[in-house]
Design an enzyme around this catalytic site. Structure first.
Site, short mmCIF file in Angstrom:
data_model
loop_
_atom_site.label_atom_id
_atom_site.label_comp_id
_atom_site.label_asym_id
_atom_site.label_seq_id
_atom_site.Cartn_x
_atom_site.Cartn_y
_atom_site.Cartn_z
N LYS A 1 -4.58 4.14 -12.14
CA LYS A 1 -3.40 4.09 -13.01
C LYS A 1 -3.69 4.20 -14.51
CE LYS A 1 -0.97 1.85 -9.47
NZ LYS A 1 -2.25 1.87 -8.69
N LYS B 1 -8.74 18.87 -50.81
CA LYS B 1 -8.81 19.09 -49.36
C LYS B 1 -7.44 19.08 -48.67
CE LYS B 1 -12.17 19.40 -47.05
NZ LYS B 1 -13.21 18.52 -46.63
N ASN C 1 0.82 -1.22 0.00
CA ASN C 1 0.00 0.00 0.00
C ASN C 1 0.86 1.27 0.00
OD1 ASN C 1 -2.02 -1.83 0.14
ND2 ASN C 1 -2.70 -1.31 2.21
N SER D 1 -7.84 14.29 -48.05
CA SER D 1 -9.06 13.50 -48.11
C SER D 1 -8.87 12.38 -49.12
CB SER D 1 -10.23 14.40 -48.54
OG SER D 1 -11.26 13.62 -49.12
N TYR E 1 -6.47 2.18 2.58
CA TYR E 1 -6.37 1.66 1.23
C TYR E 1 -7.54 0.74 0.89
CZ TYR E 1 -4.78 -0.70 -2.96
OH TYR E 1 -4.71 -1.19 -4.24
N GLU F 1 -8.09 19.26 -34.83
CA GLU F 1 -9.35 18.59 -34.50
C GLU F 1 -9.13 17.45 -33.50
OE1 GLU F 1 -11.13 17.53 -38.27
OE2 GLU F 1 -11.31 19.62 -38.85
N1 ARG Z 1 -1.91 -3.01 -7.54
C1 ARG Z 1 -2.23 -2.32 -6.34
C2 ARG Z 1 -2.63 -0.88 -6.68
O1 ARG Z 1 -2.34 -0.46 -7.73
C3 ARG Z 1 -1.06 -2.31 -5.43
C4 ARG Z 1 -1.42 -2.27 -3.98
C5 ARG Z 1 -1.98 -3.56 -3.59
N2 ARG Z 1 -2.32 -3.59 -2.21
C6 ARG Z 1 -3.16 -4.47 -1.71
N3 ARG Z 1 -3.42 -4.39 -0.47
N4 ARG Z 1 -3.73 -5.37 -2.48
O2 ARG Z 1 -3.26 -0.20 -5.90
#
Ligand code: ARG
Length: 464
Positions: free
Chosen positions: A325, A283, A110, A277, A317, A290
């Site tokens: 991500k 064109k 975490n 085009s 967490y 765009e």
């Molecule tokens: N892949 C997880 C994330 O991106 C990493 C942390 C995982 N932690 C856990 N307690 N499963 O957040």
């Protein structure tokens, strides 16, 4: 399935569950940050005597080798690992045996992932800033070159008052400058190290969090371990800044598209930045502008998506956070690509001074100045406004500009007009007279350009 847990389980993870849970397909992007963080962690463990110096040194050396092997293509980051953390640790243990198993002492995935992402984003913030700075350099060059290039300024997309191209570009300079300020600002707020927060409640080991923070070039450690592992504010701030950048780029693109249209022809986009085009041979399309405009929605989407993901998450967490991500990586890459491409397009663009001037000259953009002329000769503004309104109507009927009316025609509408009206409403005069700071007059623009030059000479966040 190489996973970091399993002791308390009696069954294998379902295949689909494993895949649904895994993040390796996208967090492999974080391998450098993960290794950098692990080296800092292990260096600190060695200094604190939690590991021996020899153990710390051999872990560091092996981590460096892993990084090099990945970089040089000898070691592939494959789907057999759950995430990037498992990948690095499994490879470490494979190479180093029991010593490798000590790396994760006093650490959780975490705080590890919180660190990795922060390190990644911090670099991206600096890169975004650099790209903006380069773009600003080109915008300023256009401003310098075009302090006398008269064009119409618009409101409601209707010709309003004459300005210069320098002045128009200057508006975007201010926007991108503020975008840089936002980046600098969030950089300062995010630059604290979450490592050592553990899973949520710190650890029982005597970690030196300030030392780890220092090794990783942070201002210091985060001050609450629950917040440390679950703060994604910085990412939301960054996505918000990226959205703002896209909003500015998109407005600029909208103008490029309009200016490049057959009707306007204020600019010509370079062949290298245009597309054709498949059916219409004549064109030449502004596809880059765009596309940048189009991709804006995608970046806004990332911001909204993360805001929504975060809103219902109790401390600390939760796995929802893994969703931070993919969308961020996509948004960051999109924005960086857009700034760079837009910059290339702007740099190679040709401005048609003649078309701009003619457009400003045939749109009654000097009507306000005609009214101001009457005011200077004692007519109250409201009356002057109405007189010039009638004048414009008369011109429209004749299909001519105000300065194409003869003096006697003008005097029929108001006897206040004298010969000097022509000088007073020439586009040049209209622009030249606007000399307060921020206005398009040449001297005012030159003062602003000097200020912006000094601003660009100052270092950005890249070296702070
Ligand atoms: N892949 C997880 C994330 O991106 C990493 C942390 C995982 N932690 C856990 N307690 N499963 O957040």
């Amino acid at each position: 399935m190489a996973q970091l847990w399993g002791g308390r389980f009696t069954k294998e993870t379902d295949r689909l569950v494993y895949r649904f849970n895994a993040s390796i397909s996208f967090d492999k992007k974080l391998y450098k940050q993960d290794i950098r963080g692990s080296i800092a962690h292990v260096t600190m463990l060695g200094k604190q005597g939690i590991l021996t110096q020899e153990e710390a040194a051999s872990i560091q050396k092996t981590l460096e080798e892993i990084e090099k092997d990945v970089e040089e293509g000898r070691l592939a980051i494959t789907d057999e690992y759950e995430d990037i953390h498992s990948f690095v640790e499994a490879n470490l243990i494979e190479r180093l045996g029991d010593t490798g198993k000590k790396l994760h002492t006093g650490r959780s995935r975490n705080d590890q992932v919180a660190l990795d992402m922060r390190l990644y984003v911090r670099d991206e913030v600096v890169e975004t800033d650099l790209l903006l700075k380069e773009l600003l350099t080109t915008v300023l060059a256009i401003m310098e070159e075009h302090t006398e290039t008269i064009m119409p300024g618009f409101t409601h997309l209707q010709k309003a008052q004459p300005i210069t191209l320098s002045h128009h570009m200057g508006a975007y300079f201010e926007m991108f400058k503020r975008d840089r300020m936002r980046l600098a600002d969030l950089y300062d707020r995010m630059n604290f190290c979450p490592l050592g927060s553990g899973a949520l409640a710190g650890t029982t080991y005597p970690l030196d969090r300030a030392y780890t923070a220092e090794l990783l070039d942070f201002y210091g450690p985060t001050l609450n371990s629950m917040d440390g592992v679950s703060d994604r504010d910085y990412l939301i701030e960054y996505l918000s800044s990226l959205s703002m950048i896209m909003m500015h780029l998109s407005r600029f693109c909208e103008e490029v598209i309009i200016w490049n249209s057959n009707e306007y022809q204020f600019i010509e986009i370079d062949d290298a930045y245009s597309t054709g085009s498949s059916i219409m041979p004549q064109k030449k399309n502004p596809d880059i502008a765009e596309l940048v405009r189009g991709k804006t929605g995608r970046v806004y989407g990332a911001l909204l998506s993360l805001l929504t993901t975060m809103k219902g998450i109790p401390l600390a967490y939760n796995k929802d956070m893994q969703e931070d991500k993919e969308l961020s990586f996509d948004a960051i890459d999109t924005v960086k690509g857009c700034i760079a491409l837009f910059h290339g397009m702007l740099k190679t663009m040709r401005f048609c001074r003649e078309r701009m001037y003619r457009s400003a000259n045939h749109g009654f953009t000097n009507a306000t100045d005609a009214a101001d002329y009457l005011v200077r000769h004692g007519v109250p503004f409201r009356d002057a406004h109405s007189i010039v309104g009638r004048l414009v109507l008369a011109c429209m009927e004749k299909g001519i500009a105000i300065d194409e009316m003869s003096l006697s025609e003008l005097r029929e509408i108001s006897p206040v007009f004298e010969e000097d009206i022509y000088e007073a409403i020439s586009l040049q005069t209209c622009v030249d007279k606007r000399l307060t700071i921020g206005a398009p007059g040449k001297e005012a623009m030159e003062r602003v350009i000097e200020t912006e030059k000094i601003y660009l000479e100052q270092a950005g966040i890249a070296v702070s």
